[in-house]
Design an enzyme around this catalytic site. Structure first.
Site, PDB file in Angstrom:
ATOM      1  N   ALA A   1      59.207  18.578  38.504  1.00 62.28           N
ATOM      2  CA  ALA A   1      58.948  19.977  38.846  1.00 62.28           C
ATOM      3  C   ALA A   1      57.763  20.088  39.811  1.00 62.28           C
ATOM      4  O   ALA A   1      57.795  20.880  40.758  1.00 62.28           O
ATOM      5  CB  ALA A   1      58.706  20.788  37.580  1.00 62.28           C
TER       6      ALA A   1
ATOM      7  N   LYS B   1      68.889  15.839  37.859  1.00 62.27           N
ATOM      8  CA  LYS B   1      68.504  16.184  39.236  1.00 62.27           C
ATOM      9  C   LYS B   1      68.313  14.955  40.129  1.00 62.27           C
ATOM     10  O   LYS B   1      68.607  15.006  41.318  1.00 62.27           O
ATOM     11  CB  LYS B   1      67.247  17.058  39.244  1.00 62.27           C
ATOM     12  CG  LYS B   1      67.515  18.461  38.686  1.00 62.27           C
ATOM     13  CD  LYS B   1      66.280  19.337  38.740  1.00 62.27           C
ATOM     14  CE  LYS B   1      66.553  20.658  38.018  1.00 62.27           C
ATOM     15  NZ  LYS B   1      65.395  21.568  38.066  1.00 62.27           N
TER      16      LYS B   1
ATOM     17  N   ASP C   1      64.233  24.743  43.879  1.00 67.01           N
ATOM     18  CA  ASP C   1      63.253  25.038  42.827  1.00 67.01           C
ATOM     19  C   ASP C   1      61.902  25.465  43.421  1.00 67.01           C
ATOM     20  O   ASP C   1      61.316  26.467  43.002  1.00 67.01           O
ATOM     21  CB  ASP C   1      63.038  23.816  41.922  1.00 67.01           C
ATOM     22  CG  ASP C   1      64.155  23.666  40.888  1.00 67.01           C
ATOM     23  OD1 ASP C   1      64.806  24.670  40.556  1.00 67.01           O
ATOM     24  OD2 ASP C   1      64.374  22.529  40.414  1.00 67.01           O
TER      25      ASP C   1
HETATM   26  P1  NDP Z   1      59.019  15.593  33.868  1.00 66.35           P
HETATM   27  O1  NDP Z   1      59.438  14.952  32.602  1.00 66.35           O
HETATM   28  O2  NDP Z   1      59.513  15.068  35.169  1.00 66.35           O
HETATM   29  O3  NDP Z   1      57.406  15.573  33.968  1.00 66.35           O
HETATM   30  C1  NDP Z   1      56.639  15.816  32.870  1.00 66.35           C
HETATM   31  C2  NDP Z   1      55.177  16.059  33.296  1.00 66.35           C
HETATM   32  O4  NDP Z   1      54.520  16.740  32.230  1.00 66.35           O
HETATM   33  C3  NDP Z   1      54.387  14.779  33.546  1.00 66.35           C
HETATM   34  O5  NDP Z   1      53.465  15.046  34.579  1.00 66.35           O
HETATM   35  C4  NDP Z   1      53.670  14.564  32.199  1.00 66.35           C
HETATM   36  O6  NDP Z   1      52.463  13.854  32.325  1.00 66.35           O
HETATM   37  C5  NDP Z   1      53.387  15.985  31.798  1.00 66.35           C
HETATM   38  N1  NDP Z   1      53.214  16.202  30.361  1.00 66.35           N
HETATM   39  C6  NDP Z   1      54.166  16.079  29.389  1.00 66.35           C
HETATM   40  N2  NDP Z   1      53.647  16.411  28.195  1.00 66.35           N
HETATM   41  C7  NDP Z   1      52.346  16.757  28.408  1.00 66.35           C
HETATM   42  C8  NDP Z   1      51.287  17.219  27.564  1.00 66.35           C
HETATM   43  N3  NDP Z   1      51.457  17.380  26.236  1.00 66.35           N
HETATM   44  N4  NDP Z   1      50.101  17.509  28.130  1.00 66.35           N
HETATM   45  C9  NDP Z   1      49.920  17.361  29.457  1.00 66.35           C
HETATM   46  N5  NDP Z   1      50.868  16.925  30.311  1.00 66.35           N
HETATM   47  C10 NDP Z   1      52.080  16.634  29.787  1.00 66.35           C
HETATM   48  O7  NDP Z   1      59.362  17.156  33.690  1.00 66.35           O
HETATM   49  P2  NDP Z   1      59.727  18.205  34.832  1.00 66.35           P
HETATM   50  O8  NDP Z   1      58.732  18.026  35.928  1.00 66.35           O
HETATM   51  O9  NDP Z   1      61.170  18.132  35.165  1.00 66.35           O
HETATM   52  O10 NDP Z   1      59.541  19.642  34.103  1.00 66.35           O
HETATM   53  C11 NDP Z   1      58.266  20.188  33.790  1.00 66.35           C
HETATM   54  C12 NDP Z   1      58.390  21.636  33.340  1.00 66.35           C
HETATM   55  O11 NDP Z   1      58.859  22.492  34.375  1.00 66.35           O
HETATM   56  C13 NDP Z   1      59.353  21.869  32.166  1.00 66.35           C
HETATM   57  O12 NDP Z   1      58.682  22.696  31.223  1.00 66.35           O
HETATM   58  C14 NDP Z   1      60.531  22.601  32.775  1.00 66.35           C
HETATM   59  O13 NDP Z   1      61.130  23.469  31.838  1.00 66.35           O
HETATM   60  C15 NDP Z   1      59.863  23.375  33.895  1.00 66.35           C
HETATM   61  N6  NDP Z   1      60.787  23.753  35.002  1.00 66.35           N
HETATM   62  C16 NDP Z   1      61.039  25.086  35.233  1.00 66.35           C
HETATM   63  C17 NDP Z   1      61.900  25.507  36.247  1.00 66.35           C
HETATM   64  C18 NDP Z   1      62.163  26.991  36.470  1.00 66.35           C
HETATM   65  O14 NDP Z   1      63.127  27.345  37.173  1.00 66.35           O
HETATM   66  N7  NDP Z   1      61.347  27.883  35.929  1.00 66.35           N
HETATM   67  C19 NDP Z   1      62.568  24.516  37.122  1.00 66.35           C
HETATM   68  C20 NDP Z   1      62.205  23.136  36.834  1.00 66.35           C
HETATM   69  C21 NDP Z   1      61.365  22.794  35.795  1.00 66.35           C
HETATM   70  P3  NDP Z   1      52.403  12.231  32.268  1.00 66.35           P
HETATM   71  O15 NDP Z   1      52.728  11.763  33.651  1.00 66.35           O
HETATM   72  O16 NDP Z   1      51.002  11.924  31.870  1.00 66.35           O
HETATM   73  O17 NDP Z   1      53.429  11.790  31.242  1.00 66.35           O
END
Ligand code: NDP
Length: 274
Positions: free
Chosen positions: A131, A66, A102
């Site tokens: 996201a 993206k 999104d």
């Molecule tokens: P990114 O990799 O950009 O961001 C990940 C985020 O999750 C960070 O804020 C990270 O925190 C946090 N994180 C990861 N693991 C953990 C954990 N175990 N506990 C707490 N926080 C955690 O991912 P995206 O933003 O692209 O995607 C996030 C979610 O959204 C995914 O599950 C994806 O499937 C979903 N999504 C759904 C869509 C839909 O159409 N339904 C569309 C787009 C996304 P930190 O900064 O501390 O590492």
């Protein structure tokens, strides 16, 4: 003449988008094809160009491309600029228009499919990745009472809140770590972290859910996530996964490409049943 579209990602074989867009095309009588295209991790731009060269009219973009799609676009919508990411491309001669549906998909799912009133609500947005960033502007535009961004790495949530401060206008917007949430209550808690992908729940303090509140996980398709299970046990009145967001972002993409918004209820019901 059949118009060609695709979803480009890696991996992509699991994508529901071809099924969704085929149903939209049938429902609206549009003559189009929609395929899933696997791009090599170092070959996103080449895959896009190849598809456009063989007559592709537009594409959806999914993980992990993206941000690359954002860079590749020659023109971008305001919401794509706010998100810093693009999930819809439109090929128009030499131009590539990039948009992001999104966040709009999320807001439409909340409002129309779940009947949630965003205006005046206290929203907690968990996560500070792509996201969360994509959801922020459409959520702020819905005029909530306040938005709090909370992230495992607090500094990222604080930075995101600062970045969106001007766009928030008079809506209070703050960023913090999870522990700082203790003692606060919200009407809507959105999990935009990737924790559900690892079958984990973000480590939240208890007592976050106000009476009548909704817990929403952007993740879908793997049964009840640990986040939603904990939310239900912790006082959320309702829970929802992100399948509706997926279908509504697809409908918004279809609208951009075809100028008609397809009906979504039957498609969403069929996906849920399968
Ligand atoms: P990114 O990799 O950009 O961001 C990940 C985020 O999750 C960070 O804020 C990270 O925190 C946090 N994180 C990861 N693991 C953990 C954990 N175990 N506990 C707490 N926080 C955690 O991912 P995206 O933003 O692209 O995607 C996030 C979610 O959204 C995914 O599950 C994806 O499937 C979903 N999504 C759904 C869509 C839909 O159409 N339904 C569309 C787009 C996304 P930190 O900064 O501390 O590492």
């Amino acid at each position: 003449m059949t118009d060609h579209y695709a979803v480009i990602g890696n991996p992509v074989s699991h994508s529901r988008s071809p099924q969704i867009h085929a149903a939209f095309a049938r429902a609206t009588g549009q003559d189009l094809s929609y395929e899933a295209l696997l791009a090599p991790l170092d070959g996103f731009a080449a895959t896009v160009r190849e598809f456009a060269d063989r007559g592709g009219r537009g594409a959806n973009v999914t993980v992990p491309f993206k941000q690359e799609a954002y860079v590749l676009a020659t023109r971008r919508s305001a919401r794509a600029q706010a998100a810093g990411a693009v999930n819809v491309l439109v090929f128009d001669g030499g131009e590539i228009f990039g948009d992001n549906t999104d966040g709009a998909g999320l807001v439409i799912d909340l409002r129309h499919n779940l009947g949630f009133t965003l205006a005046g609500s206290r929203i907690l947005l968990l996560g500070a990745g792509g996201a969360a960033r994509g959801a922020l502007l459409p959520l702020l535009e819905a005029r909530p009472a306040a938005v709090t961004i909370a992230n495992r790495t607090a500094a990222k949530a604080q930075a995101l809140a600062r970045e969106f401060a001007a766009r928030a206008g008079t809506t209070p917007l703050d960023g913090c770590g999870f522990a700082t949430l203790a003692g606060r209550r919200f009407d809507l808690v959105i999990n935009a972290t990737a924790a559900s992908l690892a079958h984990e729940a973000p480590a939240l303090p208890p007592g976050l859910y106000a009476p009548g509140s909704l817990a929403y996980d952007m993740m879908y398709g793997k049964g009840e996530t640990p986040f939603l299970r904990e939310a239900r046990a912790g006082g959320a009145a309702r829970t929802a996964d992100g399948l509706g967001m997926l279908v509504e972002q697809a409908a918004e993409s279809f609208l951009i490409w075809r100028g008609v918004r397809p009906p979504t209820a039957a498609v969403l019901a069929r996906l849920r049943a399968s």
